[in-house]
Motif scaffolding. Structure first.
Motif, short mmCIF file in Angstrom:
data_model
loop_
_atom_site.label_atom_id
_atom_site.label_comp_id
_atom_site.label_asym_id
_atom_site.label_seq_id
_atom_site.Cartn_x
_atom_site.Cartn_y
_atom_site.Cartn_z
N CYS A 166 -9.34 -10.08 0.21
CA CYS A 166 -9.52 -8.63 0.12
C CYS A 166 -10.46 -8.30 -1.03
O CYS A 166 -10.61 -9.09 -1.96
CB CYS A 166 -8.18 -7.93 -0.07
SG CYS A 166 -8.30 -6.14 0.10
N ASP B 159 -7.78 -3.89 -4.91
CA ASP B 159 -6.50 -4.33 -5.49
C ASP B 159 -5.50 -3.17 -5.50
O ASP B 159 -5.24 -2.59 -6.56
CB ASP B 159 -6.76 -4.86 -6.91
CG ASP B 159 -5.52 -5.50 -7.51
OD1 ASP B 159 -4.52 -5.65 -6.79
OD2 ASP B 159 -5.56 -5.82 -8.71
N LYS C 200 -2.33 -1.05 -5.77
CA LYS C 200 -1.09 -1.28 -6.52
C LYS C 200 0.09 -1.49 -5.57
O LYS C 200 1.00 -2.25 -5.85
CB LYS C 200 -0.82 -0.08 -7.44
CG LYS C 200 -1.79 -0.01 -8.63
CD LYS C 200 -1.37 1.07 -9.60
CE LYS C 200 -2.03 0.93 -10.95
NZ LYS C 200 -3.44 1.29 -10.97
N CYS D 82 0.11 -2.87 -2.56
CA CYS D 82 -0.15 -3.87 -1.51
C CYS D 82 1.15 -4.56 -1.09
O CYS D 82 1.89 -5.09 -1.92
CB CYS D 82 -1.14 -4.92 -2.03
SG CYS D 82 -1.52 -6.19 -0.80
N PRO E 241 0.48 -9.10 -0.84
CA PRO E 241 -0.45 -9.57 -1.88
C PRO E 241 -0.91 -11.01 -1.67
O PRO E 241 -1.97 -11.39 -2.17
CB PRO E 241 0.35 -9.41 -3.19
CG PRO E 241 1.77 -9.24 -2.78
CD PRO E 241 1.78 -8.67 -1.41
N ARG F 88 -4.55 -11.52 -0.43
CA ARG F 88 -5.67 -10.96 -1.20
C ARG F 88 -6.77 -11.97 -1.52
O ARG F 88 -7.93 -11.62 -1.58
CB ARG F 88 -5.15 -10.35 -2.51
CG ARG F 88 -4.24 -9.14 -2.31
CD ARG F 88 -4.07 -8.35 -3.59
NE ARG F 88 -5.36 -7.97 -4.09
CZ ARG F 88 -5.94 -8.47 -5.18
NH1 ARG F 88 -5.31 -9.36 -5.91
NH2 ARG F 88 -7.13 -8.08 -5.53
N ASP G 53 -2.34 -14.87 -5.70
CA ASP G 53 -2.35 -13.97 -4.53
C ASP G 53 -2.98 -14.64 -3.31
O ASP G 53 -3.69 -14.02 -2.51
CB ASP G 53 -3.10 -12.66 -4.83
CG ASP G 53 -2.32 -11.78 -5.81
OD1 ASP G 53 -1.13 -12.05 -6.05
OD2 ASP G 53 -2.92 -10.82 -6.32
N THR H 231 -6.62 1.68 -6.35
CA THR H 231 -7.20 0.41 -5.87
C THR H 231 -8.03 -0.36 -6.89
O THR H 231 -8.41 -1.50 -6.64
CB THR H 231 -8.14 0.68 -4.67
OG1 THR H 231 -9.33 1.34 -5.16
CG2 THR H 231 -7.49 1.55 -3.61
#
Ligand code: SF4
Ligand code: SF4
Length: 282
Positions: free
Chosen positions: A31, A34, A36, A38, A41, A44, A89, A183
Protein backbone atom coordinates in the motif's frame (compact mmCIF):
# COMPACT_ATOMS: atom_id res chain seq x y z
CA UNK A 1 -0.46 -14.16 -21.82
CA UNK A 2 1.59 -11.25 -20.47
CA UNK A 3 4.03 -12.97 -18.11
CA UNK A 4 3.43 -10.12 -15.65
CA UNK A 5 3.39 -11.01 -11.96
CA UNK A 6 1.98 -9.34 -8.84
CA UNK A 7 2.08 -10.19 -5.12
CA UNK A 8 -1.24 -11.81 -4.21
CA UNK A 9 -2.16 -11.75 -0.52
CA UNK A 10 -5.26 -13.87 -1.00
CA UNK A 11 -8.07 -14.77 -3.37
CA UNK A 12 -11.60 -15.09 -2.00
CA UNK A 13 -13.48 -17.33 -4.45
CA UNK A 14 -16.96 -15.99 -3.62
CA UNK A 15 -17.69 -12.58 -2.17
CA UNK A 16 -21.03 -10.81 -1.92
CA UNK A 17 -19.58 -7.61 -0.42
CA UNK A 18 -17.08 -6.49 -3.05
CA UNK A 19 -19.43 -5.14 -5.71
CA UNK A 20 -22.57 -6.29 -7.53
CA UNK A 21 -23.47 -9.98 -7.56
CA UNK A 22 -21.29 -12.88 -6.60
CA UNK A 23 -17.64 -12.09 -7.28
CA UNK A 24 -14.15 -13.44 -6.88
CA UNK A 25 -12.06 -10.95 -4.89
CA UNK A 26 -8.31 -10.74 -5.43
CA UNK A 27 -6.19 -8.90 -2.85
CA UNK A 28 -2.79 -7.59 -3.92
CA UNK A 29 -0.05 -6.86 -1.39
CA UNK A 30 1.45 -3.43 -0.71
CA UNK A 31 0.00 0.00 0.00
CA UNK A 32 1.10 3.60 -0.60
CA UNK A 33 -0.58 5.30 2.37
CA UNK A 34 -0.82 4.61 6.10
CA UNK A 35 -4.41 4.82 7.38
CA UNK A 36 -4.58 4.92 11.14
CA UNK A 37 -7.65 2.64 11.09
CA UNK A 38 -6.25 0.08 8.60
CA UNK A 39 -7.98 -3.25 9.30
CA UNK A 40 -5.44 -5.32 7.38
CA UNK A 41 -2.07 -3.81 8.27
CA UNK A 42 -0.35 -7.03 7.19
CA UNK A 43 -1.19 -6.11 3.58
CA UNK A 44 0.70 -2.80 3.69
CA UNK A 45 4.25 -3.84 2.85
CA UNK A 46 6.26 -6.40 0.95
CA UNK A 47 8.22 -8.97 2.94
CA UNK A 48 11.89 -8.07 3.50
CA UNK A 49 12.79 -11.72 4.23
CA UNK A 50 14.11 -11.06 7.74
CA UNK A 51 13.16 -14.64 8.69
CA UNK A 52 11.55 -13.82 12.05
CA UNK A 53 8.22 -15.46 11.23
CA UNK A 54 9.87 -18.54 9.71
CA UNK A 55 11.20 -19.56 13.11
CA UNK A 56 7.73 -19.16 14.70
CA UNK A 57 5.69 -21.12 12.13
CA UNK A 58 4.42 -24.25 13.93
CA UNK A 59 3.91 -26.39 10.83
CA UNK A 60 6.99 -25.79 8.67
CA UNK A 61 4.92 -23.97 6.05
CA UNK A 62 7.62 -21.30 5.94
CA UNK A 63 11.24 -21.96 4.97
CA UNK A 64 14.16 -19.66 4.27
CA UNK A 65 15.57 -20.72 0.91
CA UNK A 66 18.66 -18.82 -0.27
CA UNK A 67 17.73 -15.86 1.93
CA UNK A 68 14.11 -15.68 0.76
CA UNK A 69 10.96 -16.83 2.52
CA UNK A 70 9.35 -19.76 0.76
CA UNK A 71 5.68 -20.45 1.60
CA UNK A 72 4.04 -23.85 1.18
CA UNK A 73 0.26 -23.26 1.29
CA UNK A 74 -0.51 -26.98 1.74
CA UNK A 75 1.22 -26.98 5.14
CA UNK A 76 -0.38 -23.76 6.43
CA UNK A 77 -3.08 -24.03 9.10
CA UNK A 78 -3.88 -20.29 8.98
CA UNK A 79 -2.94 -19.76 12.63
CA UNK A 80 -1.71 -16.20 11.85
CA UNK A 81 1.37 -16.62 14.07
CA UNK A 82 3.49 -15.25 11.22
CA UNK A 83 1.29 -12.17 10.84
CA UNK A 84 1.42 -11.49 14.58
CA UNK A 85 5.21 -11.93 14.54
CA UNK A 86 5.95 -9.60 11.63
CA UNK A 87 6.86 -6.05 12.64
CA UNK A 88 7.06 -4.82 9.03
CA UNK A 89 3.30 -4.87 8.18
CA UNK A 90 4.03 -7.71 5.76
CA UNK A 91 2.93 -11.31 5.26
CA UNK A 92 5.05 -14.31 4.30
CA UNK A 93 2.00 -15.98 2.75
CA UNK A 94 2.00 -13.69 -0.28
CA UNK A 95 2.41 -15.51 -3.58
CA UNK A 96 3.84 -13.79 -6.65
CA UNK A 97 1.38 -14.99 -9.28
CA UNK A 98 1.21 -14.54 -13.02
CA UNK A 99 -1.94 -13.27 -14.71
CA UNK A 100 -2.42 -16.78 -16.04
CA UNK A 101 -2.27 -18.29 -12.53
CA UNK A 102 -4.83 -15.81 -11.19
CA UNK A 103 -7.11 -16.45 -14.17
CA UNK A 104 -6.85 -20.21 -13.50
CA UNK A 105 -8.13 -19.56 -9.96
CA UNK A 106 -10.92 -17.30 -11.21
CA UNK A 107 -12.04 -19.83 -13.83
CA UNK A 108 -12.84 -22.35 -11.06
CA UNK A 109 -15.78 -20.13 -10.05
CA UNK A 110 -17.24 -19.63 -13.54
CA UNK A 111 -20.26 -19.70 -14.14
CA UNK A 112 -21.14 -18.92 -10.51
CA UNK A 113 -19.68 -15.40 -10.46
CA UNK A 114 -20.70 -12.20 -12.20
CA UNK A 115 -17.28 -10.66 -12.03
CA UNK A 116 -14.09 -9.96 -10.15
CA UNK A 117 -12.94 -7.20 -7.82
CA UNK A 118 -9.28 -6.47 -7.26
CA UNK A 119 -8.43 -4.87 -3.95
CA UNK A 120 -5.47 -4.67 -1.60
CA UNK A 121 -3.33 -3.27 -0.10
CA UNK A 122 -3.56 -0.93 -3.05
CA UNK A 123 -4.04 -2.77 -6.32
CA UNK A 124 -3.37 0.23 -8.58
CA UNK A 125 0.30 -0.03 -7.64
CA UNK A 126 0.30 -2.76 -10.32
CA UNK A 127 -1.47 -1.08 -13.27
CA UNK A 128 0.09 -3.21 -16.02
CA UNK A 129 -0.80 -6.43 -14.18
CA UNK A 130 -4.36 -5.18 -13.63
CA UNK A 131 -4.71 -4.26 -17.30
CA UNK A 132 -3.57 -7.71 -18.41
CA UNK A 133 -5.76 -9.47 -15.81
CA UNK A 134 -8.90 -7.49 -16.68
CA UNK A 135 -8.28 -7.97 -20.41
CA UNK A 136 -8.40 -11.74 -19.83
CA UNK A 137 -11.50 -11.35 -17.61
CA UNK A 138 -13.27 -9.45 -20.38
CA UNK A 139 -12.61 -12.37 -22.76
CA UNK A 140 -14.43 -14.53 -20.17
CA UNK A 141 -17.37 -12.11 -20.01
CA UNK A 142 -16.64 -11.01 -16.44
CA UNK A 143 -17.48 -7.63 -14.90
CA UNK A 144 -14.36 -5.93 -13.50
CA UNK A 145 -14.04 -3.61 -10.50
CA UNK A 146 -11.08 -1.90 -8.86
CA UNK A 147 -11.15 -1.12 -5.14
CA UNK A 148 -8.75 1.80 -4.63
CA UNK A 149 -7.55 4.53 -2.29
CA UNK A 150 -7.19 6.78 -5.36
CA UNK A 151 -3.57 7.73 -4.76
CA UNK A 152 -2.32 6.57 -8.19
CA UNK A 153 -3.25 8.78 -11.15
CA UNK A 154 -5.73 6.61 -13.09
CA UNK A 155 -5.92 9.18 -15.88
CA UNK A 156 -2.58 7.99 -17.24
CA UNK A 157 -3.77 4.40 -17.74
CA UNK A 158 -6.45 4.60 -20.46
CA UNK A 159 -5.89 0.97 -21.42
CA UNK A 160 -6.66 -0.12 -17.84
CA UNK A 161 -9.79 2.03 -17.74
CA UNK A 162 -10.94 0.54 -21.06
CA UNK A 163 -11.18 -2.93 -19.45
CA UNK A 164 -12.43 -1.69 -16.04
CA UNK A 165 -16.19 -1.48 -15.51
CA UNK A 166 -15.94 0.63 -12.38
CA UNK A 167 -13.88 1.88 -9.46
CA UNK A 168 -14.85 1.75 -5.81
CA UNK A 169 -12.99 4.78 -4.48
CA UNK A 170 -12.13 5.66 -0.90
CA UNK A 171 -12.51 9.32 -0.02
CA UNK A 172 -11.18 9.05 3.49
CA UNK A 173 -11.47 12.77 4.29
CA UNK A 174 -12.16 15.87 2.21
CA UNK A 175 -9.82 18.55 3.46
CA UNK A 176 -6.13 18.13 2.81
CA UNK A 177 -5.38 18.55 6.51
CA UNK A 178 -7.83 15.83 7.58
CA UNK A 179 -6.60 13.44 4.89
CA UNK A 180 -3.04 13.89 6.13
CA UNK A 181 -4.28 13.22 9.67
CA UNK A 182 -5.99 9.96 8.59
CA UNK A 183 -3.47 8.62 6.06
CA UNK A 184 -0.23 10.58 6.33
CA UNK A 185 -0.73 11.92 2.78
CA UNK A 186 -2.65 14.70 1.00
CA UNK A 187 -5.71 13.86 -1.12
CA UNK A 188 -5.18 16.04 -4.20
CA UNK A 189 -4.75 12.94 -6.35
CA UNK A 190 -7.77 11.22 -4.78
CA UNK A 191 -10.06 14.14 -5.64
CA UNK A 192 -8.53 14.42 -9.12
CA UNK A 193 -9.27 10.72 -9.68
CA UNK A 194 -12.81 11.11 -8.30
CA UNK A 195 -13.54 13.90 -10.80
CA UNK A 196 -11.89 12.02 -13.67
CA UNK A 197 -13.76 8.78 -12.96
CA UNK A 198 -17.06 10.61 -12.49
CA UNK A 199 -16.62 12.36 -15.86
CA UNK A 200 -15.84 9.15 -17.73
CA UNK A 201 -18.63 7.15 -16.08
CA UNK A 202 -16.34 4.77 -14.19
CA UNK A 203 -17.03 5.88 -10.61
CA UNK A 204 -19.05 2.98 -9.19
CA UNK A 205 -18.94 3.71 -5.46
CA UNK A 206 -17.49 6.13 -2.88
CA UNK A 207 -16.53 4.88 0.58
CA UNK A 208 -15.70 6.69 3.80
CA UNK A 209 -14.70 5.04 7.07
CA UNK A 210 -16.36 7.00 9.86
CA UNK A 211 -14.03 7.96 12.72
CA UNK A 212 -15.39 10.97 14.60
CA UNK A 213 -12.13 11.67 16.43
CA UNK A 214 -10.24 12.18 13.15
CA UNK A 215 -12.59 14.41 11.09
CA UNK A 216 -16.16 15.68 10.80
CA UNK A 217 -17.96 12.87 8.88
CA UNK A 218 -21.05 14.97 8.09
CA UNK A 219 -18.86 17.72 6.63
CA UNK A 220 -17.02 15.17 4.50
CA UNK A 221 -20.27 13.81 3.04
CA UNK A 222 -21.52 17.32 2.22
CA UNK A 223 -18.21 18.35 0.65
CA UNK A 224 -17.98 15.21 -1.49
CA UNK A 225 -21.52 15.75 -2.78
CA UNK A 226 -20.83 19.38 -3.65
CA UNK A 227 -17.55 18.46 -5.36
CA UNK A 228 -18.88 15.55 -7.43
CA UNK A 229 -22.10 17.30 -8.50
CA UNK A 230 -20.02 19.27 -10.99
CA UNK A 231 -19.03 16.05 -12.80
CA UNK A 232 -21.98 13.64 -12.56
CA UNK A 233 -25.49 13.01 -11.33
CA UNK A 234 -24.65 11.80 -7.82
CA UNK A 235 -28.06 10.16 -7.41
CA UNK A 236 -26.54 7.44 -9.65
CA UNK A 237 -23.58 6.91 -7.30
CA UNK A 238 -23.46 4.47 -4.38
CA UNK A 239 -22.07 5.83 -1.14
CA UNK A 240 -20.86 3.31 1.41
CA UNK A 241 -20.43 4.58 4.96
CA UNK A 242 -18.28 2.22 7.00
CA UNK A 243 -18.38 2.38 10.80
CA UNK A 244 -14.90 2.22 12.33
CA UNK A 245 -14.32 -0.95 14.33
CA UNK A 246 -11.10 -1.82 16.11
CA UNK A 247 -10.78 -5.41 14.80
CA UNK A 248 -7.43 -6.03 13.14
CA UNK A 249 -6.35 -2.41 13.71
CA UNK A 250 -2.82 -1.82 15.02
CA UNK A 251 -2.81 -1.57 18.81
CA UNK A 252 -1.92 2.12 19.00
CA UNK A 253 -4.99 3.04 16.91
CA UNK A 254 -7.58 0.81 18.60
CA UNK A 255 -8.83 3.52 20.93
CA UNK A 256 -11.14 5.34 18.53
CA UNK A 257 -14.84 5.09 19.31
CA UNK A 258 -16.99 2.87 17.07
CA UNK A 259 -19.92 5.01 15.89
CA UNK A 260 -23.30 3.61 16.93
CA UNK A 261 -26.16 2.72 14.61
CA UNK A 262 -28.14 5.88 15.29
CA UNK A 263 -25.17 8.10 14.40
CA UNK A 264 -24.59 6.12 11.18
CA UNK A 265 -28.30 6.51 10.33
CA UNK A 266 -27.97 10.28 10.88
CA UNK A 267 -25.07 10.33 8.42
CA UNK A 268 -27.10 8.30 5.93
CA UNK A 269 -29.93 10.86 6.17
CA UNK A 270 -27.44 13.65 5.50
CA UNK A 271 -26.07 11.77 2.48
CA UNK A 272 -29.58 11.37 1.08
CA UNK A 273 -30.42 15.02 1.74
CA UNK A 274 -27.39 16.16 -0.26
CA UNK A 275 -28.30 14.03 -3.27
CA UNK A 276 -27.02 10.46 -2.92
CA UNK A 277 -29.76 7.90 -3.38
CA UNK A 278 -28.16 4.56 -2.64
CA UNK A 279 -26.42 4.89 0.73
CA UNK A 280 -25.15 1.76 2.43
CA UNK A 281 -24.09 1.50 6.06
CA UNK A 282 -21.77 -1.26 7.13
S1 SF4 B 1 -0.42 -18.89 9.29
FE1 SF4 B 1 1.77 -18.49 9.16
S2 SF4 B 1 2.61 -19.34 11.05
FE2 SF4 B 1 0.60 -20.23 10.83
S3 SF4 B 1 0.93 -22.16 9.72
FE3 SF4 B 1 0.50 -20.60 8.15
S4 SF4 B 1 2.49 -19.86 7.55
FE4 SF4 B 1 2.80 -20.94 9.49
S1 SF4 C 1 6.78 -11.63 6.68
FE1 SF4 C 1 7.67 -10.15 8.09
S2 SF4 C 1 8.62 -11.37 9.72
FE2 SF4 C 1 8.24 -12.76 8.00
S3 SF4 C 1 10.17 -12.76 6.85
FE3 SF4 C 1 8.83 -11.22 5.91
S4 SF4 C 1 9.37 -9.29 6.89
FE4 SF4 C 1 10.21 -10.93 8.18
Amino acid sequence: MSGLVAPVNRIIPFSAVDGPGNRTAVFLQGCNIDCKYCHNPETRALCIHCGMCVRKCPTGALQLVEGKVHFEPAKCVACDTCIKTCTHDASPRVLWMTVEEVITEIKKQIPFIRGITVSGGECTLYPEFLTALFSECKKLGLHTLIDSNGMVDLGVYPELLSVTDGVMLDIKAFSEKDHVMVTGFTNNQVLKNAAFLAKCGKLYEIRTVVVRELFDPAGVIESIAEYLCAYMDISMLRYKLIAYRPFGVREQYQTYESPDVSYMEQLKDIAIQVGFQEVIII
